[in-house]
Design an enzyme around this catalytic site. Structure first.
Site, mmCIF file in Angstrom:
data_model
loop_
_atom_site.group_PDB
_atom_site.id
_atom_site.type_symbol
_atom_site.label_atom_id
_atom_site.label_comp_id
_atom_site.label_asym_id
_atom_site.label_seq_id
_atom_site.Cartn_x
_atom_site.Cartn_y
_atom_site.Cartn_z
ATOM 1 N N ALA A 189 0.667 9.655 15.684
ATOM 2 C CA ALA A 189 0.515 10.655 14.623
ATOM 3 C C ALA A 189 -0.154 10.046 13.395
ATOM 4 O O ALA A 189 -1.036 10.665 12.785
ATOM 5 C CB ALA A 189 1.878 11.240 14.255
ATOM 6 N N VAL A 204 0.815 -1.221 0.000
ATOM 7 C CA VAL A 204 0.000 0.000 0.000
ATOM 8 C C VAL A 204 0.845 1.266 0.000
ATOM 9 O O VAL A 204 0.329 2.354 -0.292
ATOM 10 C CB VAL A 204 -0.987 0.026 1.188
ATOM 11 C CG1 VAL A 204 -1.976 -1.122 1.092
ATOM 12 C CG2 VAL A 204 -0.249 0.039 2.522
ATOM 13 N N TYR A 260 3.491 6.466 15.820
ATOM 14 C CA TYR A 260 2.294 5.653 15.587
ATOM 15 C C TYR A 260 1.037 6.474 15.851
ATOM 16 O O TYR A 260 0.083 6.454 15.053
ATOM 17 C CB TYR A 260 2.334 4.430 16.494
ATOM 18 C CG TYR A 260 1.154 3.499 16.336
ATOM 19 C CD1 TYR A 260 1.049 2.665 15.231
ATOM 20 C CD2 TYR A 260 0.153 3.437 17.301
ATOM 21 C CE1 TYR A 260 -0.030 1.798 15.081
ATOM 22 C CE2 TYR A 260 -0.921 2.578 17.169
ATOM 23 C CZ TYR A 260 -1.005 1.760 16.051
ATOM 24 O OH TYR A 260 -2.075 0.902 15.916
#
Length: 251
Positions: free
Chosen positions: A156, A63, A154
């Site tokens: 954020a 992704v 994490y």
């Protein structure tokens, strides 16, 4: 009003394990046709088999790669004919670091997968979700609502998922396409940061929960299926906390 998803085409990222896999199995039971993707092809194949194989699609998707996302989305639409729903589940769980010990590489890894990944997948799929009633369900975390020490990067990314999703709810709502968020708490998956830390930390998580246990991927999957269904057709821009009733939030 039905909770079934008969014949609906659903793209799942991070579908090779944990919440992604449990959600794929749940959606298959409800009659959906799935595009199961994961950076781990073996995991994606395992999920594909658990969902009964055809009429589903299975493939690798990174992704964080624009080219990979666009290629896979075009393959999925060509193979399954359309898209109705997207479950953005791919993500990397945190490692606890004081900010001064955090590397640029760690920042890039989490931001590129947890946040940029949702951006890339959403941008690539919007042109293909043309029927009113479609939706996005994006995975944030309780850390996207309740920050924790030593997990600044994490947190954020997971705050970012919520902000991005609420903006998309406004942008796509007039087209009849909804965007909602699930924010899981302590879920019993192999990559859960607390599970990785060992039995003592798992006990702390259980004691900090009003139900006295960790959640299961299947319990999150049920919420995702609901958010995609007609029963949730007036839910747009919502953040659903799935954590069993937390009593403490600390690293």
């Amino acid at each position: 009003m039905s909770s079934r998803l008969e014949g609906k085409v659903v793209l799942i990222t991070g579908g090779g394990s944990g919440i992604g896999q449990a959600t794929a199995i749940e959606l298959a039971k409800l009659g959906a046709h799935l595009a199961i993707t994961d950076v781990n092809l073996e995991g994606a194949h395992d999920t594909y088999r658990l969902c009964g194989g055809k009429p589903h699609y299975c493939g690798v998707m990174d992704v964080s790669s624009k080219a990979d996302v666009e290629l896979r989305v075009s393959e999925i639409v060509a193979g399954l004919g359309r898209l109705d729903h997207v479950f953005n589940c791919a993500g990397i769980n945190p490692t606890s670091y004081p900010l001064t010990d955090t590397t640029d590489e760690y920042w890039d890894k989490l931001v590129n997968v947890n946040l940029k990944g949702i951006y890339l997948v959403t941008r690539a799929t919007i042109p293909h979700i043309t029927t009113p009633g479609g939706s996005y369900v994006n995975v944030s975390s309780i850390c996207g609502l309740y920050p924790q020490a030593e997990q600044a990067v994490y947190c954020a990314t997971k705050h970012g998922v919520i902000g991005f999703s609420k903006s998309m709810a406004l942008e796509l709502g007039l087209k009849g396409v909804r965007t909602n968020v699930v924010a899981p708490g302590y879920i019993d998956t192999p990559t859960n940061s607390g599970v990785v830390k060992g039995e003592e930390y798992v006990t702390r998580m259980e004691e900090g929960n009003s139900l006295g246990r960790l959640g299961t991927p299947e319990e999150v999957a049920g919420v995702v299926a609901f958010l995609m269904s007609e029963k949730a057709k007036y839910m747009n821009g919502s953040v659903v906390e799935v954590h069993g009733g937390l009593k403490m939030l600390e690293s």
